[in-house]
Design a protein around this motif. Sequence first.
Motif, PDB file in Angstrom:
ATOM      1  N   GLY A 122      31.587 -65.754 -62.560  1.00 12.94           N
ATOM      2  CA  GLY A 122      32.880 -65.202 -62.959  1.00 12.94           C
ATOM      3  C   GLY A 122      33.101 -63.806 -62.400  1.00 12.94           C
ATOM      4  N   LEU A 123      32.036 -63.009 -62.339  1.00 12.58           N
ATOM      5  CA  LEU A 123      32.139 -61.659 -61.800  1.00 12.58           C
ATOM      6  C   LEU A 123      32.451 -61.675 -60.305  1.00 12.58           C
ATOM      7  CD1 LEU A 123      31.804 -58.607 -62.139  1.00 12.58           C
ATOM      8  CD2 LEU A 123      29.347 -58.915 -61.870  1.00 12.58           C
ATOM      9  N   LEU A 124      31.832 -62.581 -59.562  1.00 13.52           N
ATOM     10  CA  LEU A 124      32.131 -62.702 -58.137  1.00 13.52           C
ATOM     11  C   LEU A 124      33.583 -63.104 -57.904  1.00 13.52           C
ATOM     12  CD1 LEU A 124      28.880 -64.511 -56.872  1.00 13.52           C
ATOM     13  CD2 LEU A 124      29.543 -62.124 -56.499  1.00 13.52           C
ATOM     14  N   ILE A 125      34.079 -64.030 -58.711  1.00 12.65           N
ATOM     15  CA  ILE A 125      35.479 -64.445 -58.584  1.00 12.65           C
ATOM     16  C   ILE A 125      36.413 -63.286 -58.935  1.00 12.65           C
ATOM     17  CG2 ILE A 125      37.234 -65.997 -59.529  1.00 12.65           C
ATOM     18  CD1 ILE A 125      35.019 -68.084 -59.833  1.00 12.65           C
ATOM     19  N   LEU A 126      36.045 -62.497 -59.948  1.00 12.09           N
ATOM     20  CA  LEU A 126      36.844 -61.322 -60.312  1.00 12.09           C
ATOM     21  C   LEU A 126      36.912 -60.336 -59.152  1.00 12.09           C
ATOM     22  CD1 LEU A 126      38.239 -59.345 -62.308  1.00 12.09           C
ATOM     23  CD2 LEU A 126      35.952 -58.682 -63.083  1.00 12.09           C
ATOM     24  N   ALA A 127      35.768 -60.042 -58.533  1.00 12.24           N
ATOM     25  CA  ALA A 127      35.737 -59.055 -57.444  1.00 12.24           C
ATOM     26  C   ALA A 127      36.487 -59.542 -56.209  1.00 12.24           C
ATOM     27  CB  ALA A 127      34.287 -58.737 -57.087  1.00 12.24           C
ATOM     28  N   LEU A 128      36.488 -60.870 -55.972  1.00 10.81           N
ATOM     29  CA  LEU A 128      37.133 -61.400 -54.775  1.00 10.81           C
ATOM     30  C   LEU A 128      38.620 -61.661 -54.970  1.00 10.81           C
ATOM     31  CD1 LEU A 128      34.371 -63.930 -53.613  1.00 10.81           C
ATOM     32  CD2 LEU A 128      34.937 -61.736 -52.562  1.00 10.81           C
ATOM     33  N   CYS A 129      38.986 -62.184 -56.148  1.00 14.25           N
ATOM     34  CA  CYS A 129      40.361 -62.637 -56.357  1.00 14.25           C
ATOM     35  C   CYS A 129      41.293 -61.550 -56.873  1.00 14.25           C
ATOM     36  CB  CYS A 129      40.375 -63.823 -57.328  1.00 14.25           C
ATOM     37  SG  CYS A 129      39.551 -65.291 -56.695  1.00 14.25           S
ATOM     38  N   ALA A 130      40.771 -60.606 -57.656  1.00 13.60           N
ATOM     39  CA  ALA A 130      41.647 -59.587 -58.247  1.00 13.60           C
ATOM     40  C   ALA A 130      42.367 -58.758 -57.187  1.00 13.60           C
ATOM     41  CB  ALA A 130      40.841 -58.692 -59.180  1.00 13.60           C
ATOM     42  N   PRO A 131      41.703 -58.264 -56.133  1.00 17.74           N
ATOM     43  CA  PRO A 131      42.461 -57.510 -55.119  1.00 17.74           C
ATOM     44  C   PRO A 131      43.518 -58.349 -54.409  1.00 17.74           C
ATOM     45  CG  PRO A 131      40.106 -57.051 -54.944  1.00 17.74           C
ATOM     46  CD  PRO A 131      40.251 -58.209 -55.873  1.00 17.74           C
ATOM     47  N   LEU A 132      43.214 -59.642 -54.167  1.00 15.35           N
ATOM     48  CA  LEU A 132      44.205 -60.505 -53.514  1.00 15.35           C
ATOM     49  C   LEU A 132      45.418 -60.722 -54.406  1.00 15.35           C
ATOM     50  CD1 LEU A 132      41.805 -63.207 -51.998  1.00 15.35           C
ATOM     51  CD2 LEU A 132      42.828 -61.239 -50.848  1.00 15.35           C
ATOM     52  N   LEU A 133      45.173 -60.951 -55.692  1.00 14.57           N
ATOM     53  CA  LEU A 133      46.281 -61.139 -56.623  1.00 14.57           C
ATOM     54  C   LEU A 133      47.097 -59.856 -56.764  1.00 14.57           C
ATOM     55  CD1 LEU A 133      47.691 -63.030 -58.615  1.00 14.57           C
ATOM     56  CD2 LEU A 133      46.086 -62.286 -60.371  1.00 14.57           C
ATOM     57  N   ALA A 134      46.425 -58.711 -56.715  1.00 16.45           N
ATOM     58  CA  ALA A 134      47.147 -57.439 -56.800  1.00 16.45           C
ATOM     59  C   ALA A 134      48.071 -57.246 -55.602  1.00 16.45           C
ATOM     60  CB  ALA A 134      46.151 -56.285 -56.898  1.00 16.45           C
ATOM     61  N   GLN A 135      47.627 -57.676 -54.417  1.00 15.18           N
ATOM     62  CA  GLN A 135      48.490 -57.568 -53.238  1.00 15.18           C
ATOM     63  C   GLN A 135      49.736 -58.435 -53.390  1.00 15.18           C
ATOM     64  OE1 GLN A 135      48.227 -55.622 -50.515  1.00 15.18           O
ATOM     65  NE2 GLN A 135      46.448 -54.619 -51.423  1.00 15.18           N
ATOM     66  N   ILE A 136      49.559 -59.634 -53.952  1.00 15.73           N
ATOM     67  CA  ILE A 136      50.719 -60.508 -54.175  1.00 15.73           C
ATOM     68  C   ILE A 136      51.649 -59.907 -55.219  1.00 15.73           C
ATOM     69  CG2 ILE A 136      51.415 -62.803 -54.970  1.00 15.73           C
ATOM     70  CD1 ILE A 136      48.743 -63.854 -53.898  1.00 15.73           C
ATOM     71  N   ALA A 137      51.067 -59.325 -56.246  1.00 13.33           N
ATOM     72  CA  ALA A 137      51.872 -58.790 -57.353  1.00 13.33           C
ATOM     73  C   ALA A 137      52.648 -57.545 -56.961  1.00 13.33           C
ATOM     74  CB  ALA A 137      50.962 -58.476 -58.548  1.00 13.33           C
ATOM     75  N   LEU A 138      52.341 -56.945 -55.806  1.00 14.97           N
ATOM     76  CA  LEU A 138      53.115 -55.789 -55.368  1.00 14.97           C
ATOM     77  C   LEU A 138      54.566 -56.158 -55.075  1.00 14.97           C
ATOM     78  CD1 LEU A 138      50.566 -53.988 -52.999  1.00 14.97           C
ATOM     79  CD2 LEU A 138      51.430 -53.153 -55.193  1.00 14.97           C
ATOM     80  N   ASN A 139      54.823 -57.444 -54.843  1.00 21.11           N
ATOM     81  CA  ASN A 139      56.189 -57.908 -54.592  1.00 21.11           C
ATOM     82  C   ASN A 139      56.950 -58.208 -55.873  1.00 21.11           C
ATOM     83  OD1 ASN A 139      55.758 -57.865 -51.745  1.00 21.11           O
ATOM     84  ND2 ASN A 139      54.707 -59.846 -51.893  1.00 21.11           N
ATOM     85  N   PHE A 140      56.300 -58.046 -57.024  1.00 25.40           N
ATOM     86  CA  PHE A 140      56.949 -58.349 -58.296  1.00 25.40           C
ATOM     87  C   PHE A 140      57.936 -57.235 -58.645  1.00 25.40           C
ATOM     88  CE2 PHE A 140      53.731 -61.367 -60.515  1.00 25.40           C
ATOM     89  CZ  PHE A 140      53.734 -62.161 -59.384  1.00 25.40           C
ATOM     90  N   GLY A 141      59.065 -57.650 -59.200  1.00 24.22           N
ATOM     91  CA  GLY A 141      60.020 -56.712 -59.776  1.00 24.22           C
ATOM     92  C   GLY A 141      60.147 -56.952 -61.269  1.00 24.22           C
TER      93      GLY A 141
END
Length: 503
Positions: A122-141
Motif C-alpha cells: 500500500g505504501l508503494l502504491i501511495l508513493a507512486l500514484c499520489a503524485p500522478l493523481l495530484a497532477q491530474i487534479a491540477l485541472n480541477f475547478g
Amino acid sequence: MIDNLALGFSVALSFEGLVYCFLGVFLGTVIGVLPGLGVMATLAILMPITFHLDTVYALIMLSGIYYGAAFGGSTASILLNLPGTANTAITCLDGYPMAQQGRAGVALFMTAVASFTGSIIGLLILALCAPLLAQIALNFGSPEYFTLMLLGLFAAGMLSRGSHLRSTASIFIGLFFGIVGTDISTGVQRFTLGQPELYAGIPLVAISLGLFGLPEVIGNAGRQDNKPVTGTRISMRSMLPNRVDMRRSIWPMLRGSGIGAFFGALPGTGSLIASFASYVVEKKVHRDPSLFGKGAIEGITGPESANNAATQTAFIPTLTLGVPGDAIMAMMLGVMLIHGVAPGPRLISEQPDLFWGLVASFLIGNVLLVIFNVPLIGLWVRLLRIPYHMLFPAILVFICLGVYSVNYATLDLVLVICFGALGYAMTLLKLEPAPLILGLVLGPMMEDNLRRTLMIFRGDVWAILDRPLSLAFLLCTLAIILVGLIGPLFRKSARHKMRPKRS
C-alpha cells in the motif's frame, strides 16, 4: 523519486520525527490490542495535543496511531474472539479457532507478516500514484471539487456497512452541524445561539470526543473483563509457522494487498470493506471453502494484508484531492486545516517535506510495528488482562482535559456532553456516527465550492453538466445511489425465489 524520498527520510529520521512516529505506532498498537477503546476516540483525545506540534510531526503521530491500531487489532481478535478494532472483526472467524487449536502463536506471527506485507505494498502504491493523481487534479475547478465531494458523501452513505438510509441520515445530520458558524460570503451568524465560541463553527475536537469518546465509555462501562483463550506463555518457538503455512499464505497476502489498496483509495469504502472483500475472495478461490471458520490461515493473512494496505492508500484521496475516504481521514483533514495546511493537488509540490515526510514515516513505522508485534506478544497478552473499570475513569479525564485545553472554553465541555448523548443515542438507533464526521468536514467545503461555481456560471447550476469531469462524477454518484437502492431489492427477490414452495 529518489530526491523526494531522500527529503522525506530527512524529516522522518530526525529526532522529533522518530519520537512521534514511535509514540504513534506504540499507542496505536496498544489501542488496537485493547478492545473497547477505539481509534476514533483515541485520535479525538490526542487531537488537542497536536495543535502545539509542527504539522508534519502531528500527522506522523496521528497516522501512526491509525495504521498501528490496524496492525495490532488482530491480537484481541485471535486471543479473545473480540476485535480490537472494527476492521479486524473478520479475523475472529479463523484466528480464534486457531488459538483454540493451540496455534495462537502461529496466527499472531502470520498476522504480523501479512500486515507488514499489505502495508508495504500500500505504501508503494501511495508513493507512486499520489503524485500522478495530484497532477491530474491540477485541472480541477470548483465544479469538479463540488461534484467529487458529493460523490464521496454518497459513497460513504451507500457503500458503508449497515442500512444505507441510516448512513445517509447521519451524513445529513453532519451537513446540518457544518452550517453552524459565520457565513463566509455574507457574514451572517447561523445557528450560533448568540455564543461567540460558535462563530467559527462547532469545534471538531468537541464533536469528535462527544461522538466517539463518551459512547465508547458508556457502552463498555459494564463490560465483563475477558481473559485470553490461552493461559500459557506464547514462546518464540510456538510462533514459527511451517512450510505449509507460508506456502498457503503467499497468494492470499498478495491478493489481499491488491484488494485493500483498491478499496482504500476509494472514498466511502475503507479498510473495513476491504478486509471483508478479501475474506470473500479467499473463500471463493480456495479448494475447500468448508475450512473457513475452522482455522484456515488464508482467512487471517488475506484480510489482514487488505486491512493494512487500505490504511496506507486511504491517504491518497485525502492528501491529493482533499476528499477524505472515511471518518478517520476526515479527522486528519481537520487537523491539517487547523494547522493552515490546505490538502489538494498542490500539497505535494508546495509542501514536499510534509508529504514525503509522511511517506517515509510510514515505512519506518511499519518496521517498528513488526518489532512491537512479534517479540512483545507476551506483553500484549498481559495487557489484555487489565480490568476495564481501571481504564475508563482515565479515559474520561483525558477527554475533559483534551477538549478544555484547546480553547479554554466551558462551552466545549457542554458540547462534549451533548454530542456524547447524541452519539450514544445514535448507537441505540443503529445510526453510524462516522458518516456524520464526513458531513461535518466536507459540508462547508462543498458549500464554498458550490457558491464559487454559481458565481462563475452566474447562477446557472445546470452548467456543471457541461464540464466532462463534473458530469462523470455526477454519473458515478447516480450509479452508486441506484446500486445502493436496487441491490437490496435484487437480493430480497433472490432469497424469495430460493425459498422452497409449500405443497
